[in-house]
Design an enzyme around this catalytic site. Structure first.
Site, PDB file in Angstrom:
ATOM      1  N   GLY A  45       0.773  -1.236   0.000  1.00 39.09           N
ATOM      2  CA  GLY A  45       0.000   0.000   0.000  1.00 39.09           C
ATOM      3  C   GLY A  45       0.804   1.285   0.000  1.00 39.09           C
ATOM      4  CD  GLU A  46       2.815   2.295   4.662  1.00 37.60           C
ATOM      5  OE1 GLU A  46       2.995   3.203   5.469  1.00 37.60           O
ATOM      6  OE2 GLU A  46       3.065   1.105   4.903  1.00 37.60           O
TER       7      GLU A  46
END
Lengths: 162, 756, 79
Positions: B715-716
């Site tokens: 996600g990051e």
């Protein structure tokens, strides 16, 4: 403040409500009638999460006074599916994974359906500009645009004479 | 498109089924933060400071309390007196006193929009009217917004009890520098002196906001017996529970937090702003209270990501080997100490083998809202500076920028900045995939330029609890405590279905409240599919073992004579050999062979691995207007293994577009009075559909050996490379290197027309 | 056993980035570090991560016999 008595048609059903003259259509839909599918993201007409269709016109319900709905028809996300039958736009959003958090999704689906109701064969650019009033922070729009294109193709298929 | 496909021996992993919560979310039925109502609920309003820095001399709430319909008014004095206590919140740590003071100021307001008092009333209109009747006597203090200004000797001091951490000897005077982190090795100055090429530059940006579309909201109900319920959307309802309990000084078991659907977080919904205040109002009023932020409140008072001033010097030899890097950056901490400097220092140049490094990061307090995590917190800012400099080196050496990166890329076993060696990372594989991608060699049009940048994020594991239980018909229920922000229910169901070898549709996933399942850390740090996924797999394996054992008892054979295959027990020994029993049959009879079938796994997951990404961006620059248009974009990332590829691609595409916004348009604009001039989506301009092209994705899969299916956090990572990818594309399109984000039309125009 | 202390803990607590200590497990080690720098144990639970011979672990009870190096590093926050 005296309440106004408003008669309207929401998702095909007659609906009456009392509202303050300053109340927005969004306030009444969500808090008065309990149709919380229409979301508030900004209350200033910039995010499109509160998109509904008023007499065939796509509007931000946060910018419409509830009293303006008098004698008119309102279509919200709750009326997009026909009973248990999802609209092709809804189905394609699911098939494409075109939602992550899902908060902007009702506004996008109402807006996309409004586009396809008037233009069954939009280009990618037309879709992008039509949906430019709806903010999505999760998806980067890629899968949303693809879902709308595929929903358009599906609708064209349905409409073709057998 | 969604037809299941068998991949690498998996039945369900890697397919793209419809998410279990999908229909609720496309029909408007899903309940988010402000959609929940409790019977008899009051509506709250918060009074916020108009000043960026002021002492509160007195607060007079009498007029507000006298207004008909007002049921409660609270101020910072309604919090219990608190001792400093550092608490883990997600992966970061906060002082509970600061958390409480940020919810409601006590003696000082530290930024415009800082909450000062709150009201609960029978309608939102009355609550707002009452809030406006509260009289606050402020002694306005000088304020400071800029990073270097805040570090000046004569700068207004935000806290007289914050001493710079990470310096020795320990300072004896308080400071706006809340922390300094320095790491490094070798002899930077000597190496730079001997380098064939050295580039240096100062890069800057103001804070940016996570920009989730759903504003913060909650409902709290605190009963006379001390027990309370909270309904809210957050990235972690267990964190809401612990922070609320600690700031109010009550036992965690007295608060039951029910998660509502969350409309985006990106790190910004890992703390409390409203919940303790709604609790205090509810206790006073004796009724449930809803508090919700407006969009303006969100911009003025919830955590943005820090802005930065970053000085970089990087040197390479004539062959393009990087010999030294010096990075010195300052990040906004905002009103209270934050800890993003750690991750900025450790991720600054950690993706390259460089023998000589000096990496220094500062956290700087200033009169802005307290910064909060935003997707790979602390990494994109410094990566923008470093990857811009790397691009400049490639230009000076006449080298292909991907070749330069490949030449210097870290590989498994190489030390990270911390000294801990990298595990099975896929950075080189990503760079090679970028080089092989048709985008990299496609022709460019007039006024276009192509930029590339790479970067990484460490990811995380951590504690999670999951249960798997069977219905009497053999259908499968997965329960976790990890809020689903981007389709993780589907990933959990896929993993349980894979273990039990049952169809995906037989598995349903619930996110339970804090009273219904054990602790899980926040949905953040790209950890849910990895860590909560591990817990789900463990619990599913326990259920599978139980099913084999139950079938063995029903057949009267040894458990070793039963194997599990295709969602059924198969007898392989004894007189029942060759017989099979489907999951539904076993489940229906289970209570007569030992009881219901259910298992819970509670773990603290280690073995996470960093994720690496490479982004390629084509921009077209209009020299007449200064407008930059992204015309093609490709995001390449090592994802370990994509459990549900649609939602992995979605993370990459969403992160890339957030990064494009950060690079081109988004910025906080404060005026000289210390007030935010653009607290709305009209003037804080996030990308819309017509601003961006399709975002092409390449999922590189270098499986993580420490996850049953090979998962790495995804996600990051995708917000790390875009800032430099866009800026490098603009530099190549225009021949002008720009150092200050965003690359907005006025700045690009000025850079292209230096004569004015 | 070598204890490598990464910033900011080196300057914030210990005034050095290297220590040589014998400990049975990480609970024991944290106790010893707390004796050297009172207050460290409290923040270790919320701010610290340990790598034992190059592998990050969350299991503070795992034995440290035959371990040559423990790295104490800050836990990195995520979004």
């Amino acid at each position: 403040m005296n309440k106004l008595h408003i008669s309207t048609i929401i998702n095909g059903d007659a609906q009456e409500f009392l509202c303050d003259p300053t109340a927005t259509l969004l306030d009444v839909l969500r808090d008065g009638i309990g149709l919380t599918g229409t979301k508030e993201g900004c209350a200033s007409g910039d995010c499109g999460a509160c998109t509904v269709v008023l007499d065939g016109q796509m509007v931000c319900s946060c910018l419409v006074l509830a009293a303006e709905a008098q004698g008119r028809t309102v279509a919200t996300i709750e009326g997009v599916a026909e009973g248990a039958m999802l609209h092709p736009v809804q189905r394609q959003f699911l098939e494409h994974g075109a939602l992550q958090c899902g908060f902007c999704t009702p506004g996008f689906i109402v807006a996309a359906k409004a586009l396809l109701d008037r233009n069954p064969n939009p280009t990618e650019t037309e879709i992008r500009y039509w949906l430019a009033g709806n903010l999505c922070r999760c998806t980067g729009y890629d899968k949303i645009v693809r879902a709308v294109m595929d929903a358009a193709a599906e609708l064209r298929q349905e409409r073709m004479p057998a | 498109m969604n037809a299941p496909q068998k991949q690498d021996g998996f039945q369900v992993v890697g397919t793209r089924p419809v998410r279990p919560d999908g229909v609720d979310k496309v029909t408007g039925k899903a309940l988010y933060g402000t959609d929940f109502k409790a019977p008899g609920m009051l509506q709250g309003a918060v009074l916020r400071s108009p000043h960026p820095h002021a002492r509160i001399r007195a607060i007079d709430t009498r007029k507000a309390e006298a207004l008909p319909g007002v049921k409660a008014v609270v101020t910072g004095r309604d919090f219990p007196s608190l001792q400093s206590l550092i608490m883990a919140v997600g992966e970061s740590a906060s002082d509970i006193v600061h958390v409480a003071r940020n919810c409601l100021a006590l003696d000082k307001v530290l930024y415009e929009g800082h909450a000062v008092a709150a009201v609960a009333a029978t309608s939102p209109e009355i609550a707002r009217e009452a809030a406006a009747l509260i009289e606050v006597d402020y002694e306005v203090l000088p304020h400071v917004l800029g990073l270097e200004e805040a570090l000046a000797d004569d700068a207004p001091l935000l806290h007289d009890d914050v001493f710079t951490k990470g310096v020795s000897p320990r300072p004896d005077k308080p400071s706006n520098a809340s922390m300094r982190v320095e790491m490094g090795k070798g002899d930077v100055d000597a190496a730079l002196a001997g380098a064939a090429v050295v580039v240096s530059g100062r890069y800057t940006m103001e804070p940016v906001h996570q920009g989730y579309i759903e504003p913060h909201a909650c409902v709290a109900s605190w009963n006379a017996d001390g027990q309370a319920q909270i309904w809210c959307s957050s990235q972690g309802h267990f964190a809401i529970r612990s922070l609320t309990a600690s700031t109010l000084g009550i036992p965690q078991a007295d608060i039951r937090v029910t998660p509502l659907e969350i409309g985006g977080g990106f790190g910004g919904k890992t703390t409390v702003y409203l919940e303790p205040v709604a609790m205090l109002l509810s206790r006073k009023a004796g009724r449930p209270v809803r508090l919700a932020m407006s969009r303006e409140d969100v911009f003025r008072a919830s955590g943005p990501a820090p802005g930065a001033v970053i000085d970089v010097r990087i040197g390479a030899d004539a062959d393009g080997m990087l010999v030294a890097a010096e990075v010195d950056f300052k990040y906004h901490s905002g009103a209270y100490p934050a800890i993003t400097a750690h991750s900025g220092v450790s991720s600054a140049v950690g993706h390259y083998r460089i023998a000589n490094t000096r990496l220094i990061g500062w956290e700087v307090l200033c009169n802005r809202p307290a910064t909060k995590a935003y997707r790979a917190p602390g990494a994109p800012q410094v990566n923008f500076a470093v990857e811009s400099a790397i691009d400049e080196i490639a230009g000076k050496l006449g080298m292909d920028p991907l070749e330069l990166r490949l030449k210097n890329a870290v590989a498994p076993g190489d030390p990270q900045t911390s000294g801990v060696p990298f595990g099975m990372i896929g950075w080189i594989e990503c760079l090679e995939a970028a080089r092989a991608h048709p985008h990299w060699s496609a022709p460019l049009g007039p006024n276009q330029g192509r930029g590339v940048a790479g970067g990484y994020w460490g990811n995380y594991g951590g504690p999670s609890t999951a249960s798997v239980s069977l219905g009497e018909d053999g259908s499968v229920l997965v329960t976790t405590g990890s809020p689903d922000i981007g389709g993780s229910r589907a990933a959990m169901a896929i993993m349980a279905a894979e273990v039990l070898e049952v169809p995906y549709e037989k598995v349903r996933c619930t996110i339970a409240d804090t009273a219904s399942i054990g602790f899980s850390m926040v949905t953040g740090g790209s950890r849910v599919t990895f860590a909560t996924g591990k817990a789900v797999v463990d619990a599913a394996n326990m259920v599978k073992d139980t099913l084999r054992e139950r079938a063995a008892r029903m057949w009267g054979v040894a458990a070793a004579d039963v194997e599990w295959r295709d969602g059924a027990a198969h007898c392989t020994g004894g007189d029942k050999a060759g017989e099979s029993m489907a999951i539904g049959t076993i489940a229906a009879r289970a209570i007569f062979a030992g009881g219901p079938v259910s298992a819970e796994a509670a773990i603290n997951a280690a073995g996470w691995l960093p994720g690496f990404g490479v982004h390629i961006c084509d921009t077209e620059v209009d020299a007449e207007t200064g407008q930059v248009r992204v015309v093609r974009y490709t995001a390449i990332q090592d994802v370990g293994r994509a459990i549900h590829p649609d939602y992995v691609e979605g993370q990459m595409q969403g992160g890339a577009v957030q990064g494009i916004g950060w690079a081109l348009n988004e910025t906080y604009i404060y005026n000289a009075q210390g007030k935010l001039d653009n607290p709305g989506f009209l003037d804080y301009r996030m990308p819309v559909a017509s601003d961006v092209p399709m975002i092409d994705t390449v999922m590189v899969e270098v499986p993580n050996p420490d996850h049953p299916f090979g998962v790495k956090g995804v996600g990051e990572v995708p917000i790390v490379p875009p800032l430099a990818a866009v800026a490098n594309a603009v530099a190549r399109a225009t021949g002008v290197r720009m150092h200050d984000l965003p690359l907005s039309p006025d700045r690009v125009y000025a850079a292209l027309h230096p004569e004015g | 056993m070598r204890i490598v202390i990464m910033p900011p803990f080196d300057r914030e607590f210990f005034g050095t980035d290297r220590l040589d200590l014998a400990a049975t497990n990480l609970f024991d080690l944290v106790g010893q570090l707390d004796a050297l720098a009172p207050g460290f144990a409290t923040i270790a639970q919320v701010r610290a991560t340990f790598a034992i011979d190059g592998v990050v672990t969350h299991d503070w009870a795992s034995p440290l016999a035959n371990v040559t190096e423990v790295i104490l590093l800050p836990r990195v926050g995520g979004g």
